[in-house]
Write a protein that holds these residues in place. Structure first.
Motif, PDB file in Angstrom:
ATOM      1  N   SER A 397      68.876   8.120 -26.924  1.00 13.55           N
ATOM      2  CA  SER A 397      70.315   8.217 -26.687  1.00 13.55           C
ATOM      3  C   SER A 397      71.088   7.297 -27.604  1.00 13.55           C
ATOM      4  CB  SER A 397      70.647   7.935 -25.234  1.00 13.55           C
ATOM      5  OG  SER A 397      69.835   6.933 -24.729  1.00 13.55           O
ATOM      6  N   ILE A 406      75.317  17.039 -33.547  1.00 13.49           N
ATOM      7  CA  ILE A 406      73.906  16.775 -33.844  1.00 13.49           C
ATOM      8  C   ILE A 406      73.421  17.575 -35.042  1.00 13.49           C
ATOM      9  CG2 ILE A 406      73.307  16.042 -31.508  1.00 13.49           C
ATOM     10  CD1 ILE A 406      72.047  18.775 -31.129  1.00 13.49           C
ATOM     11  N   PRO A 444      76.102  14.738 -29.143  1.00 13.64           N
ATOM     12  CA  PRO A 444      74.910  14.126 -28.541  1.00 13.64           C
ATOM     13  C   PRO A 444      75.005  13.953 -27.023  1.00 13.64           C
ATOM     14  CG  PRO A 444      75.473  12.987 -30.562  1.00 13.64           C
ATOM     15  CD  PRO A 444      76.567  13.991 -30.321  1.00 13.64           C
ATOM     16  N   ARG A 452      67.455  15.104 -26.776  1.00 13.25           N
ATOM     17  CA  ARG A 452      67.838  14.195 -27.871  1.00 13.25           C
ATOM     18  C   ARG A 452      66.608  13.778 -28.659  1.00 13.25           C
ATOM     19  NH1 ARG A 452      71.550  10.425 -24.251  1.00 13.25           N
ATOM     20  NH2 ARG A 452      73.019  12.031 -23.667  1.00 13.25           N
TER      21      ARG A 452
END
Lengths: 614, 332, 317
Positions: A397, A406, A444, A452
């Motif tokens: 994270s 992303i 994200p 992730r």
């Protein structure tokens, strides 16, 4: 800590001197600050009047020192009022929440809606000018800042376990507020206090300068500047003295604040410039090694140091291992074993505080040339990162920039070419991200932890790296998600032909699942290396054996623990670093540091007694 | 007196949780934010001297449950009964007095100790709050507790930052034991520790339990640790209990598909993971699936699983166990 | 995003209403009669007939809630009442002077960001080196000199001694654009001096903090060149704290214009305010405080919007 305290001495001393002068003004042989002497109007400095005389012939030095009394006492009184009221409101609001919070904190927020100078002027309008008005208006003005700070600090402190622990012990709210919360939120409030004194002085002098603060003929720096402004063409010095006094005092106060903050919060105050802005290599010398036998990765004698209070401290010492193409080496050890630093050293991503002292990291690239990564200039090492060498980190994270989509972050790893986004989508599909097209445009924070980590892995394999470093890639994840990520990595090893992997972990069971070879680290050293199956069934170092026994698995009624704790980096035992905790240690172990010795094909141990114990 | 009571489990429940639920958030100025149901309708009971393990992944509500049992968080609905007294009905003063008998050990040994006070003072806190000792008596008891938890009496004068993680966890345990409680909630007390230290703390807890006859609620995500320490296990998923029963029976033959998947996914040094991992991740607590919370990932899910939450009922083959699964009979 | 904006706007409008009410209450609830206070010159008790007359003129003889309703109704129509001194409409005077003050504030804010932001980034990237020490030293000094001291010294040095610029004043833009800008730069530069130092310090700290973050290390591991890392992963992330602090200082900035306008004879809102405070002209003071506070609240609303533009997480509310 000690250094930051030493840095506090100078501003604290100056501040003390200013306070002392202001306090001592009535005792000093000074002229009456309000007695006028028209004959000496605008006189230059003389033996009797060291700083000269003002437009009414009054002694400037005397007025400056008496003015300090006025300025400082108004500022201090206002700050004390603001601090007491504000802190009380903030703590009560933060601790009791609900109604109290609504009343205290929202009230403070409304007061903060007024620009400060305006609020002060409003109060002056209502109460008329004068020092008393100033104290009241500045107190009202600064209390909300204290309230908000105390509120925020209380909110974050009351979520801490040690406050809950007090509650669990049966402590009442009064005891918790006074004994636990207040001492722990005090440091930022103390800094705020000295900061507020400075602001109050500036505001007080500003109001006096406008003629709305201290009432003449009382001496005040703001009034003196106001007065000197009228005659500044004839007597610029008159303007200079109060300006100097005011700016100097505020400067000292600000300096004191900065240093105080550093002293109270040891984390603050950055080290040097960011490592990657340097151009040089970690170690001097030629990087290209024609003599070396090619292999994927071979580390020898790697020693990393940090600077401790008493000279350099080796946090990683004489570490060596090798990784063959297509194989996975697990670097396993507990916290403080140096496993993560070793991984970062390969990538050239060590934090600024860690220095490479010696060793070599030989890497053979696609062209067959072998280079020492520690001696490779940053520019050339950068060219390898993300292409030949890539890395996946522990915390997915925080490894993604929250402000960029992303897809665009993964695309950074790819060369600029048309079809880059298509390749990103293809990578997302390869790492098993659901809805790869949609995910490429996601932020994200819209992804779960496991997703992730898949994104990070997609970026890492974007250019078919030859060596993948995975630093505890599953530690932050749930068990069922960990199983998915481990399966993904195992699958990648099959599909990415010849990719070697270094897998850093503290979990022996994960090692058993993913690795071919294992290097066990303890206190900055590799203590044992070999094929996973052999090492786990027949460990040749007491630490490895103890670690396996301590893992809570199997049917044993009682776990076997290792007594004691890992020694601190600056207090390493002279001999074998594990000796103080080792059940097999002999006096000899405490005297000589054993070398890492080969004990068979592909196996090594750092134990003097391995033969006896086998 | 607790030290004299015999180890083992007595029949009368020390503590009961009845239909406990807890939600967070909701409301707000503009009515935004649905409430998050962290714990939903949990029943449990704990006998004197019994160790109950609560297992589950992040978001399953295990930590919230621990705090509900100690009334550190008031339940949104349901109640906790400690020796016949409902905690939520007690006046604040009485509840504080009752806290002497139930204590907590936290996950993070760095955050659970006040960094500004000596460890001795913190261990003595409970004694002084409940007026169980004067200053000298407290000092003697602190020394005794430090010895009991494997530290030295001289350590009492030091500040927390002078200790390692494992030592801090010992201090936290000593603090919890000071008032001779009957019941301790241990919220992931070893997950922040290294393996070698973890074993020390697990052993210490096991020793203290048999020595003092403590009832223990041990919260963990690590199945192996729970198996070592607990008599009974409760498996939670998304705020609900999906399976409970004796530790030995559940580990030998997990009945709920989630328990099974959890056991299979846990890596092991001895037998490598062979089963395909469970797909997907735990759904957001803010937006749980309809019906059985596990159905979105369950390999055995059917259409009826989406309709209603299965009740927690006796295991078809073993009446001492319970599970919440519509297909319990078929899968057994 | 729209829902977020609407929610924030509603909160801002509510705050303006609270501020207006508060100003009204403060003026009317304090002990003592404004009419009496106003007429009391030099401690002599005023003529009761005059006081009664003024009370009637100000509507002070009516019940509080009627006064409040009249006041709020006037506000909604842009009516701030009449000045007690010469009976001109307060709203007209504000409308004349407010743009001048806003022009000053905007110029100063722009200057300080243009100077402070790049200097702060440079100091952050070169932390501990000579460049950083010089820049940080200048900033510490600039922060410690009160704005009216800088202004007064600037007037003394640049205008009176060196005769480079005129000491102050105002010329409308339409009359003489060049002279207008020339006169604007001195007070704007004075405000910007301290504010740029604030921006520099915050930017430097933010850059240093972001450089330490994991995602920067991850970007390096992807092989990104230093320039791209700074552009994509450092600068943008450093902006959030900078915006926060600049927003916090907006209030000080708006207030600071009072002193600067006084020093440079800039005929903005602040000179008007000082005069009203001296004369205790309640309608004037109330009007100005209200307008400036409302602008401040709305600026904070814009800052919230800016956050949402920078950080996608904020948009979700």
């Amino acid at each position: 800590m000690r250094r930051s305290l030493r840095r506090l001495v100078l501003p604290a001393g100056l501040l003390g001197l200013i306070l002392l002068l202001a306090l001592a003004a009535p005792l000093l042989p000074l002229a009456d600050p309000v007695r006028q002497n028209i004959a000496g109007r605008l006189a230059l400095p003389s033996a009797n009047f060291w700083l000269g005389q003002d437009e009414y012939g009054r002694d400037v030095l005397s007025r400056i020192l008496w003015g300090a009394r006025v300025s400082l006492s108004v500022a201090l009184a206002a700050t004390i009022i603001a601090a007491v009221i504000g802190t009380l409101l903030g703590i009560l609001g933060g601790y009791f929440r609900k109604f109290v919070e609504l009343v205290t904190v929202r009230l403070a927020e409304v007061v903060l809606c007024f620009p400060p100078m305006l609020l002060a002027l409003l109060v002056v309008t209502l109460l008329g000018p004068g020092a008393g008005t100033l104290v009241v208006s500045l107190g009202i003005l600064f209390a909300p800042a204290f309230a908000c700070l105390a509120y925020a600090e209380t909110l974050s402190a009351r979520a801490l376990d040690y406050v809950t622990a007090q509650q669990a012990l049966g402590a009442g709210p009064g005891r918790i507020l006074l004994r636990t919360l207040l001492p722990n939120i005090a440091p930022p409030l103390i800094v705020q206090f000295s900061l507020t004194v400075a602001s109050a002085m500036v505001l007080e002098s500003g109001l006096s300068f406008l003629g709305l603060g201290v009432v003449p003929p009382s001496p005040s720096w703001g009034l003196m500047i106001r007065g000197a402004r009228a005659t500044m063409e004839q007597a610029p010095l008159l303007l200079f003295w109060p300006c100097l006094a005011l700016a100097g005092t505020v400067l000292v106060l600000n300096l004191f604040c900065d240093r105080l903050r550093d002293a109270l919060d040891p984390r603050a105050g950055g080290g040097g410039p960011a490592g990657f802005l340097r151009r040089a290599a970690a170690l001097p010398g030629p990087a290209l090694r024609k003599d070396a036998t090619p292999g994927l990765l071979r580390i020898r004698g790697l020693t990393l140091e940090i600077t401790g209070p008493r000279g350099p401290v080796a946090v990683v010492r004489d570490v060596g291992f090798s990784v063959a193409p297509g194989k996975t080496l697990a670097l396993v050890g507990e916290s403080g074993s140096g496993k993560t630093l070793t991984g970062l050293a390969v990538m050239g991503l060590l934090p600024g505080a860690v220095r490479v002292a010696s060793g070599e990291i030989l890497y053979t690239s696609r062209d067959g040339a072998t280079r020492d990564l520690l001696r490779l200039p940053e520019a050339e090492l950068r060219a390898l990162r993300g292409r030949d060498l890539s890395m996946v980190f522990q915390d997915p994270s925080s490894s993604l920039n929250p402000l960029l989509r992303i897809g665009s972050q993964v695309a950074e790893a790819l060369p600029r070419a048309p079809g880059r986004m298509a390749r990103v989508v293809e990578l997302f599909r390869q790492v098993g991200l659901p809805d790869p097209e949609g995910r490429a445009r996601a932020w994200p924070h819209a992804l779960s932890g496991g997703q992730r980590q898949r994104v990070m892995i997609a970026a890492a394999i974007a250019n078919h790296p030859r060596l993948l470093l995975a630093d505890e890639p599953t530690t932050a994840l749930d068990v069922t998600v960990q199983a998915q990520i481990l399966e993904l990595l195992a699958g990648l090893k099959r599909s990415e032909q010849g990719m070697g992997m270094v897998f850093v972990t503290h979990n022996l069971a994960v090692v058993a699942q993913i690795a071919d070879r294992v290097a066990v680290m303890y206190a900055g050293e590799v203590v044992e290396e070999g094929p996973v199956a052999e090492v786990f069934t027949a460990p040749r170092h007491p630490y490895t054996a103890a670690l396996i026994a301590a893992t809570p698995e199997g049917e044993a009624e009682r776990l076997s623990a290792i007594p004691g704790a890992v020694p601190q980096a600056w207090a390493m035992p002279a001999g074998c670093r594990f000796a103080p905790r080792c059940s097999e240690a002999r006096p000899a172990c405490a005297q000589t540091a054993p070398p890492l010795q080969s004990i068979g094909p592909g196996r090594a141990t750092r134990c003097l007694r391995w033969k006896e114990l086998a | 007196m607790n030290a004299l009571s015999p180890p083992g489990i007595s029949a009368a429940p020390l503590l009961r949780g009845e239909n406990l639920s807890r939600s967070f958030g909701g409301g707000g100025w503009f009515g935004r934010g649905r409430p998050i149901l962290a714990v939903r309708g949990v029943d449990l009971h704990l006998a004197r001297g019994e160790a109950l393990g609560v297992v589950g992944e992040s978001g399953c509500g295990k930590s919230t449950l621990g705090r509900l049992l100690l009334n550190l968080l008031p339940p949104t609905s349901g109640k906790v009964v400690f020796e016949g007294e409902a905690l939520d009905a007690l006046p604040a003063g009485k509840l504080r007095a009752l806290r002497r008998r139930m204590q907590m050990v936290f996950q993070d040994p760095y955050g659970s100790l006040d960094p500004r006070r000596s460890v001795g003072a913190q261990i003595a806190d409970g004694l002084l709050i409940h007026r169980m000792a004067d200053a000298t008596g407290a000092a003697a008891r602190v020394a005794e507790l430090l010895r009991q938890t494997g530290l030295e009496p001289a350590h009492a004068m030091r500040l927390p930052h002078e200790f390692s993680g494992g030592q801090r966890q010992r201090i936290a345990i000593a603090r919890a034991l000071a008032t001779r409680p009957d019941f301790i909630v241990a919220d992931e007390p070893v997950s922040a520790l290294d393996v070698s230290i973890q074993a020390q703390i697990v052993n210490l807890l096991a020793d203290l339990r048999s020595e003092l006859g403590l009832a223990l609620l041990f919260i963990s995500h690590d199945l192996h640790v729970v198996r070592h320490l607990c008599d009974r296990v409760m498996v939670m998923y998304l705020g609900r209990v999906v399976e409970q029963g004796s530790a030995a029976a559940i580990f030998a033959a997990p009945a709920h598909p989630y328990t099974r998947a959890l056991l299979e996914a846990t890596p092991s040094m001895r037998h490598p993971v062979t089963a395909a991992p469970l797909p997907g991740e735990v759904p957001s607590v803010a937006n749980p699936p309809s019906g059985c919370p596990f159905r979105t990932r369950c390999p055995a899910a059917e259409s009826r699983c989406a309709e209603a939450m299965p009740p927690l009922e006796a295991h078809p083959a073993d009446a001492s166990r319970q599970l919440a699964c519509w297909r319990a009979a078929e899968l057994a | 995003m729209l829902a977020f904006a609407a929610r924030r706007l509603a909160v801002s409008l509510a705050l303006v209403w609270v501020v207006a009410t508060l100003v009204f209450l403060v003026i009317h609830m304090i002990p003592g009669d404004p009419a009496e206070l106003l007429l009391a010159q030099g401690g002599v008790a005023p003529d009761p007939a005059l006081v009664a007359d003024l009370r009637e003129r100000l509507g002070l003889d009516q019940p509080l809630w009627t006064q409040y309703a009249t006041y709020m109704g006037g506000l909604l129509q842009g009516d701030f009442g009449l000045s007690l001194q010469d009976e001109h409409a307060v709203a007209d005077e504000i409308a004349l002077r407010l743009p001048r003050t806003l022009e000053l504030v905007a110029t100063a804010g722009l200057l300080s960001v243009l100077i402070g932001l790049p200097a702060g980034v440079l100091a952050g990237l070169r932390a501990g080196q000579l460049t950083d020490r010089i820049l940080s030293g200048i900033a510490a000094l600039a922060l410690s000199i009160p704005v009216f001291v800088i202004g007064t010294l600037a007037v003394l040095l640049l205008a009176q001694k060196l005769r480079l610029v005129s000491a102050g004043g105002y010329v409308p833009f339409a009359t003489d654009p060049l002279r207008h800008i020339g006169l604007l730069l001195m007070p704007a530069g004075t405000i910007a001096f301290g504010l740029a130092a604030v921006v520099l310090r915050v930017t430097r700290g933010a850059v240093l903090e972001v450089l330490e973050r994991e995602h920067v290390r991850a970007a390096r591991a992807r092989g990104l060149p230093a320039g791209a890392i700074i552009r994509r992963h450092v600068l943008r992330n450093s902006l959030t704290p900078v915006v926060t602090v600049v927003a916090l200082h907006l209030g000080a900035l708006l207030g600071g214009t009072v002193l600067v306008e006084f020093v440079f004879n800039w005929p903005g809102l602040s000179g008007y305010l000082v005069r009203s405070v001296e004369a205790r002209d309640y309608p004037e003071v109330m009007g100005i405080v209200l307008v400036v506070s409302a602008i401040f609240v709305l600026l904070n609303f814009l800052v919230d919007m800016l956050y949402a533009v920078i950080d996608p997480r904020v948009r979700q509310g």
